[in-house]
Design a protein around this motif. Structure first.
Motif, PDB file in Angstrom:
ATOM      1  N   ARG A  32      -8.887  -9.197  -5.025  1.00 42.91           N
ATOM      2  CA  ARG A  32      -9.468  -7.861  -4.875  1.00 42.91           C
ATOM      3  C   ARG A  32      -8.506  -6.853  -5.482  1.00 42.91           C
ATOM      4  N   ASP A  33      -8.905  -5.630  -5.576  1.00 45.12           N
ATOM      5  CA  ASP A  33      -8.039  -4.593  -6.150  1.00 45.12           C
ATOM      6  C   ASP A  33      -6.684  -4.597  -5.444  1.00 45.12           C
ATOM      7  N   ARG A  35      -4.224  -2.548  -5.648  1.00 43.18           N
ATOM      8  CA  ARG A  35      -3.477  -1.289  -5.617  1.00 43.18           C
ATOM      9  C   ARG A  35      -2.954  -0.940  -4.236  1.00 43.18           C
ATOM     10  N   LEU A  36      -3.745  -1.246  -3.203  1.00 39.91           N
ATOM     11  CA  LEU A  36      -3.314  -0.851  -1.868  1.00 39.91           C
ATOM     12  C   LEU A  36      -2.033  -1.580  -1.457  1.00 39.91           C
ATOM     13  N   HIS A  39       0.832  -0.220  -3.345  1.00 35.84           N
ATOM     14  CA  HIS A  39       1.331   1.035  -2.781  1.00 35.84           C
ATOM     15  C   HIS A  39       2.160   0.794  -1.523  1.00 35.84           C
ATOM     16  N   LEU A  42       5.514  -0.306  -2.939  1.00 37.01           N
ATOM     17  CA  LEU A  42       6.258   0.788  -3.573  1.00 37.01           C
ATOM     18  C   LEU A  42       6.780   1.772  -2.524  1.00 37.01           C
ATOM     19  N   ALA A  43       5.968   2.053  -1.512  1.00 36.69           N
ATOM     20  CA  ALA A  43       6.415   2.959  -0.454  1.00 36.69           C
ATOM     21  C   ALA A  43       7.567   2.319   0.322  1.00 36.69           C
ATOM     22  N   ARG A  45       9.736   0.204  -0.769  1.00 38.73           N
ATOM     23  CA  ARG A  45      10.921   0.287  -1.635  1.00 38.73           C
ATOM     24  C   ARG A  45      11.471   1.712  -1.692  1.00 38.73           C
ATOM     25  N   HIS A 146      -5.710   5.578   9.841  1.00 37.21           N
ATOM     26  CA  HIS A 146      -5.278   6.107   8.540  1.00 37.21           C
ATOM     27  C   HIS A 146      -4.963   4.986   7.581  1.00 37.21           C
ATOM     28  N   SER A 147      -3.697   4.641   7.375  1.00 38.40           N
ATOM     29  CA  SER A 147      -3.373   3.800   6.238  1.00 38.40           C
ATOM     30  C   SER A 147      -2.073   3.062   6.479  1.00 38.40           C
ATOM     31  N   GLU A 148      -2.030   1.798   6.093  1.00 41.56           N
ATOM     32  CA  GLU A 148      -0.775   1.056   6.229  1.00 41.56           C
ATOM     33  C   GLU A 148       0.298   1.619   5.301  1.00 41.56           C
ATOM     34  N   VAL A 149      -0.116   2.235   4.193  1.00 38.00           N
ATOM     35  CA  VAL A 149       0.867   2.864   3.296  1.00 38.00           C
ATOM     36  C   VAL A 149       1.553   4.017   4.026  1.00 38.00           C
ATOM     37  N   ALA A 150       0.752   4.859   4.660  1.00 37.66           N
ATOM     38  CA  ALA A 150       1.291   6.004   5.399  1.00 37.66           C
ATOM     39  C   ALA A 150       2.142   5.542   6.577  1.00 37.66           C
ATOM     40  N   ALA A 153       5.533   4.338   5.305  1.00 35.25           N
ATOM     41  CA  ALA A 153       6.346   5.430   4.749  1.00 35.25           C
ATOM     42  C   ALA A 153       6.892   6.324   5.854  1.00 35.25           C
TER      43      ALA A 153
END
Lengths: 191, 191
Positions: A32-33, A35-36, A39, A42-43, A45, A146-150, A153
């Motif tokens: 699948r995509d 990007r998530l 991200h 990258l966050a 890191r 919300h988001s695992e990226v948030a 971070a």
């Protein structure tokens, strides 16, 4: 502003050393995509984690993140994990599951900071239920979806402070902070 | 821990009122996997932004976020924007472009906090170059490549503090923070 008087560099040196933080991302769906998950890595890191364990493995994604570390410095890497359960059981530090159902981050921070090694675990859409039992801490970065990226971070920022502009290790290039436009020393202005 | 001594509720009440923050997401690509923009919107909502402007418009995505607000409370909405340039020019407050090339967030916070209205702008892969000139502030949440989701979340957290566990407005359901498992009052345990 909520944070005007905080002097993180001072409070750091007076207090205990900062923990070493790793991230474990479970429930990645290769194909699948990506990007998530990219991200999340990258966050992790950028905000000071040492590595991100990834289940299931995704060598293409790991390669892209390795290229970022090569260009921008440091030795952050994406480490494939075939059995996340065994990693969580054997981790030599505190396992922190980030979930909107957990205890507030603000309240949990002092207890997290007592550990010299932390593993922040974030799931995808479906988190294995046993994670709630296996984790030493279930911690909520807010109690709204919300988001695992948030989540990664903000938790790293609260544990380690905002990252400094300094060049990382032997990075071939670094950014010169600017009020306007892009200034990069030793490389192309391409993230 | 970098933030142990911060007492955000006190510093808030002594100082000026918190700014009203909106987010503008440019460079969204409808038709591609919408999860990344969805995560930007959810992070904006969870960390206290009032709305997210979206260019180009994506009614399906706006509908999904409206459903989240309906279930979890508050009146956060995704607002379609056909001409982002005109929104940036006419915004009645300070426009803050989040970019790894900008000035450090830590240093910029006191100046941002002087404004009662802020518009945080995040781009996709390609940011229109005129954004660097049009923005009142170009601000870096670290100078390493990471994620617009992380940039929005960390900036909001530093401006407004971590979100509280309280129920939002007339939300039909809310989470009871728990050390283990999922507890939800008035709804199903489904984010």
């Amino acid at each position: 502003m909520a944070t005007g008087s905080r002097d993180s560099s001072r409070s750091r040196s007076v207090r205990r050393p900062l923990p070493e933080v790793s991230v474990l991302r479970v429930g990645h769906r290769p194909g699948r995509d990506p990007r998530l998950t990219t991200h999340v890595a990258l966050a992790a890191r950028a905000f000071g984690a040492r590595r991100m364990y990834l289940h299931p493995r995704d060598d293409e994604l790991a390669g892209r993140i390795a290229a970022v570390s090569h260009r921008w410095g440091g030795d952050f890497a994406v480490v494939p994990v075939d059995d996340w359960n065994s990693l969580v059981r054997s981790f030599p530090g505190a396992v922190v599951h980030l979930t909107m159902y957990g205890l507030p981050l603000e309240r949990s921070l002092p207890r997290l900071a007592r550990h010299s090694q932390l593993l922040l675990v974030v799931g995808g859409a479906k988190v294995p239920p046993e994670l709630y039992r296996r984790a030493r801490f279930n911690v909520a970065v807010g109690h709204q979806p919300h988001s695992e990226v948030a989540a990664v971070a903000v938790t790293l920022e609260r544990l380690l402070g905002l990252p400094r502009p300094a060049r990382r290790g032997d990075a071939p290039q670094r950014i010169v902070p600017s009020a306007r436009g892009k200034r990069v020393i030793g490389g192309r202005a391409r993230p």
